[in-house]
Write a protein that holds these residues in place. Structure first.
Motif, mmCIF file in Angstrom:
data_model
loop_
_atom_site.group_PDB
_atom_site.id
_atom_site.type_symbol
_atom_site.label_atom_id
_atom_site.label_comp_id
_atom_site.label_asym_id
_atom_site.label_seq_id
_atom_site.Cartn_x
_atom_site.Cartn_y
_atom_site.Cartn_z
ATOM 1 N N ALA A 58 43.572 -9.967 15.773
ATOM 2 C CA ALA A 58 44.098 -11.358 15.878
ATOM 3 C C ALA A 58 43.091 -12.460 15.128
ATOM 4 O O ALA A 58 42.268 -13.243 15.709
ATOM 5 N N GLU A 59 42.866 -12.106 14.081
ATOM 6 C CA GLU A 59 42.047 -13.030 13.098
ATOM 7 C C GLU A 59 42.719 -13.161 11.798
ATOM 8 O O GLU A 59 42.549 -12.429 10.808
ATOM 9 N N GLN A 60 43.697 -14.018 11.479
ATOM 10 C CA GLN A 60 44.103 -14.365 10.533
ATOM 11 C C GLN A 60 43.321 -15.349 9.894
ATOM 12 O O GLN A 60 43.275 -15.651 8.225
ATOM 13 N N VAL A 61 42.514 -16.164 10.274
ATOM 14 C CA VAL A 61 41.569 -17.144 9.713
ATOM 15 C C VAL A 61 40.404 -16.807 10.422
ATOM 16 O O VAL A 61 40.267 -17.027 11.412
ATOM 17 N N SER A 62 39.199 -16.642 9.530
ATOM 18 C CA SER A 62 37.912 -16.209 10.055
ATOM 19 C C SER A 62 37.279 -17.355 10.432
ATOM 20 O O SER A 62 37.203 -18.434 9.966
ATOM 21 N N PHE A 63 36.274 -17.324 11.291
ATOM 22 C CA PHE A 63 35.473 -18.484 11.787
ATOM 23 C C PHE A 63 34.466 -18.848 10.573
ATOM 24 O O PHE A 63 33.897 -19.764 11.022
ATOM 25 N N VAL A 114 44.171 -17.262 20.823
ATOM 26 C CA VAL A 114 44.373 -18.835 20.744
ATOM 27 C C VAL A 114 43.294 -19.353 19.771
ATOM 28 O O VAL A 114 43.749 -20.445 19.178
ATOM 29 N N LYS A 115 42.352 -18.924 19.754
ATOM 30 C CA LYS A 115 41.407 -19.294 19.023
ATOM 31 C C LYS A 115 41.363 -19.341 17.672
ATOM 32 O O LYS A 115 41.293 -20.223 16.743
ATOM 33 N N ASP A 116 42.139 -18.156 17.089
ATOM 34 C CA ASP A 116 42.749 -18.123 15.653
ATOM 35 C C ASP A 116 43.782 -18.998 15.371
ATOM 36 O O ASP A 116 43.700 -19.509 14.258
ATOM 37 N N VAL A 117 44.822 -19.194 16.391
ATOM 38 C CA VAL A 117 45.880 -20.160 16.324
ATOM 39 C C VAL A 117 45.125 -21.571 15.932
ATOM 40 O O VAL A 117 45.540 -22.149 15.028
ATOM 41 N N ARG A 120 43.843 -21.760 12.467
ATOM 42 C CA ARG A 120 45.204 -21.771 11.375
ATOM 43 C C ARG A 120 45.668 -23.194 11.468
ATOM 44 O O ARG A 120 45.784 -23.670 10.177
ATOM 45 N N LEU A 121 45.652 -23.851 12.417
ATOM 46 C CA LEU A 121 46.180 -25.266 12.527
ATOM 47 C C LEU A 121 45.029 -26.079 11.616
ATOM 48 O O LEU A 121 45.203 -26.873 10.581
ATOM 49 N N ALA A 122 43.828 -25.881 11.833
ATOM 50 C CA ALA A 122 42.618 -26.659 11.047
ATOM 51 C C ALA A 122 42.789 -26.248 9.479
ATOM 52 O O ALA A 122 42.643 -27.235 8.877
ATOM 53 N N LYS A 123 43.090 -25.208 9.375
ATOM 54 C CA LYS A 123 43.208 -24.550 7.690
ATOM 55 C C LYS A 123 44.219 -25.355 7.084
ATOM 56 O O LYS A 123 44.282 -25.533 5.942
ATOM 57 N N ALA A 124 45.237 -25.702 7.947
ATOM 58 C CA ALA A 124 46.572 -26.558 7.585
ATOM 59 C C ALA A 124 46.207 -27.815 7.521
ATOM 60 O O ALA A 124 47.110 -28.471 6.940
#
Length: 296
Positions: A58-63, A114-117, A120-124
């Protein structure tokens, strides 16, 4: 005896997991039921690896992504548990105010999915904030079973008020453009429906993934636009939809509902075998398009 594949796992196993995950079955009973499938050719390792979460996935966007910055922020919750905290993720390459999304976890605290989600939103391009209902108990413990047990000990009414306080906190953030959306999963989907109903002007747009509706007496307050995401095989949640839709129509609330074919409850969660990439990607694309229309 032939070896069983994950694609062969019967629907009843997913139903057992759903009942277990939502407090209707204890772990011993759940494992005993899985044992009946072992007796007919499934391996326990296959069953547990398919049904139970693996957050390495569950890590589509790295921290560490350079496009975002993550911090933890606290807020006051006078009608809840007094004080709350959450995971705030901000785009680093955008200036000025931003549209805001509150991200609401399942019934086990702020887990890695949920942290990864939220990332994702911040990346967007959104200012994204994910509160942890377990903050007053020390926060998400790193284990879903423990997190679920912890959340079960808490007063639901106070948890709800903590999320109301979180919504008000992030809506007034210095970087907020004043337009607040909310997205949530399972219990979090219920909280999205609740936030839309408890105060008519609290959120502008809500995306409840497989969440039950708010109490019927509150639904008359709904004015926010709703994008309702349901899974075809999720009988437990779907049974509420006809009544909920009727109430939304009565009050003239703007809504869209999408039913995802052959999808399980939790199909967006990429850390479990219930994950359905095609449906999850479609639901997420719709979510981003919805927020872009309503919040920007």
């Amino acid at each position: 005896m032939s070896k069983k594949l994950d694609s062969d796992i019967p629907q009843e196993a997913f139903d057992w997991y759903d009942e277990y995950a939502h407090g209707g079955m204890d772990r011993r009973t759940f494992m005993a039921k899985l044992g009946t499938l072992v007796a007919v050719g499934y391996s326990m390792a296959l069953l547990t690896s398919t049904l139970l979460p693996n957050y390495v996935l569950a890590e589509q966007v790295s921290f560490n992504d350079a496009d975002i910055k993550a911090t933890y922020e606290t807020f006051y919750s006078p009608n809840g548990y007094g004080k709350g905290a959450g995971y705030l993720v901000t785009p680093t390459k955008k200036t000025g105010t931003l549209p805001v999304v509150l991200v609401i976890h399942e019934n086990r605290g702020l887990n890695p999915y949920v942290k990864d989600v939220t990332r994702r939103l911040a990346k967007a391009g959104y200012l994204a904030f994910a509160p942890d209902a377990l903050f007053t108990l020390g926060g998400y413990p790193g284990n879903d079973d423990e997190g679920r047990a912890m959340q079960k000990t808490m007063e639901r009414s106070k948890i709800q008020q903590d999320f109301v306080a979180a919504a008000k906190f992030i809506k007034k953030h210095d970087r907020s453009n004043g337009k607040l959306g909310a997205v949530g999963f399972c219990f979090g989907g219920y909280i999205v429906n609740y936030l839309a109903a408890i105060e008519s002007d609290l959120i502008v747009a809500g995306v409840p993934f497989y969440g039950t509706p708010a109490q019927s007496e509150l639904r008359k307050n709904i004015k926010a636009s709703l994008l309702i995401q349901l899974a075809e095989l999720d009988e437990r949640v779907n049974k509420y939809w006809p009544e909920y839709e009727n109430d939304l129509k009565k009050v003239g609330a703007p809504y869209q509902m999408h039913m995802y074919k052959n999808a399980q409850h939790g199909f967006h969660n990429d850390s479990t075998g219930r994950y359905d990439k095609e449906n999850a990607d479609l639901a997420w694309d719709r979510t981003l398009a919805f927020f872009a229309e309503k919040l920007v």
